[in-house]
Scaffold this motif. Structure first.
Motif, PDB file in Angstrom:
ATOM      1  N   LEU A  19      -7.927  43.208  84.252  1.00  0.00           N
ATOM      2  CA  LEU A  19      -6.510  43.096  83.893  1.00  0.00           C
ATOM      3  C   LEU A  19      -5.630  43.894  84.857  1.00  0.00           C
ATOM      4  O   LEU A  19      -4.571  43.429  85.287  1.00  0.00           O
ATOM      5  N   GLY A  20      -6.071  45.082  85.222  1.00  0.00           N
ATOM      6  CA  GLY A  20      -5.326  45.886  86.185  1.00  0.00           C
ATOM      7  C   GLY A  20      -5.244  45.219  87.545  1.00  0.00           C
ATOM      8  O   GLY A  20      -4.204  45.256  88.213  1.00  0.00           O
ATOM      9  N   THR A  21      -6.326  44.569  87.966  1.00  0.00           N
ATOM     10  CA  THR A  21      -6.324  43.836  89.223  1.00  0.00           C
ATOM     11  C   THR A  21      -5.317  42.693  89.178  1.00  0.00           C
ATOM     12  O   THR A  21      -4.553  42.476  90.123  1.00  0.00           O
ATOM     13  N   GLY A  60      -4.232  48.477  91.115  1.00  0.00           N
ATOM     14  CA  GLY A  60      -4.123  48.022  89.731  1.00  0.00           C
ATOM     15  C   GLY A  60      -5.387  48.320  88.940  1.00  0.00           C
ATOM     16  O   GLY A  60      -5.329  48.809  87.807  1.00  0.00           O
ATOM     17  N   ALA A  61      -6.542  48.051  89.548  1.00  0.00           N
ATOM     18  CA  ALA A  61      -7.810  48.335  88.874  1.00  0.00           C
ATOM     19  C   ALA A  61      -7.997  49.832  88.660  1.00  0.00           C
ATOM     20  O   ALA A  61      -8.400  50.271  87.569  1.00  0.00           O
ATOM     21  N   ALA A  62      -7.698  50.633  89.674  1.00  0.00           N
ATOM     22  CA  ALA A  62      -7.859  52.088  89.547  1.00  0.00           C
ATOM     23  C   ALA A  62      -6.913  52.665  88.498  1.00  0.00           C
ATOM     24  O   ALA A  62      -7.297  53.559  87.731  1.00  0.00           O
ATOM     25  N   THR A  63      -5.693  52.140  88.431  1.00  0.00           N
ATOM     26  CA  THR A  63      -4.741  52.625  87.438  1.00  0.00           C
ATOM     27  C   THR A  63      -5.209  52.293  86.020  1.00  0.00           C
ATOM     28  O   THR A  63      -5.146  53.135  85.122  1.00  0.00           O
ATOM     29  N   ALA A  64      -5.694  51.068  85.826  1.00  0.00           N
ATOM     30  CA  ALA A  64      -6.188  50.680  84.505  1.00  0.00           C
ATOM     31  C   ALA A  64      -7.386  51.524  84.092  1.00  0.00           C
ATOM     32  O   ALA A  64      -7.487  51.965  82.937  1.00  0.00           O
TER      33      ALA A  64
END
Length: 111
Positions: A19-21, A60-64
């Motif tokens: 989802l972050g990606t 985005g993935a790292a933030t999620a």
């Protein structure tokens, strides 16, 4: 019982990263579209695709995953992921991965 809980946690983590990606790619799309297709006199900026898309997707993935780790109370992991996100942001700003084509930057108000 613990293996099932670990499996659920892993599935939630994978879903959060995916989802972050997707959110990172969605945030990149307006810049990518301008850089690849909407340039003055056909000028394009391929760096927007080669640098911008991977940086935004990874960020985005790292933030999620950072948010997921913080919610679960894994502070060391959350701090490490936050540092990775900050590193990706610094890389993005250093290489201006969301830059518009040069013609759009130089054109001025009429463009």
């Amino acid at each position: 019982m613990e293996t099932r809980q670990e499996a659920v946690t892993g599935t939630i983590g994978c879903a959060a990263a995916a989802l972050g990606t997707l959110v990172g790619i969605a945030a990149w799309l307006p810049y990518g579209r301008k850089g690849l297709f909407g340039a003055f006199e056909g000028e394009t900026n391929a760096d927007v695709f080669w640098l911008g898309l991977p940086v935004m997707a990874l960020s985005g993935a790292a933030t999620a995953l950072t948010v997921l780790a913080a919610v679960r109370g894994r502070w060391r992991r959350a701090l490490g992921l936050a540092a990775a996100t900050a590193g990706l942001a610094a890389f993005g700003y250093a290489f201006d991965v969301l830059a518009a084509p040069q013609a759009l930057q130089d054109c001025g108000p009429p463009c």
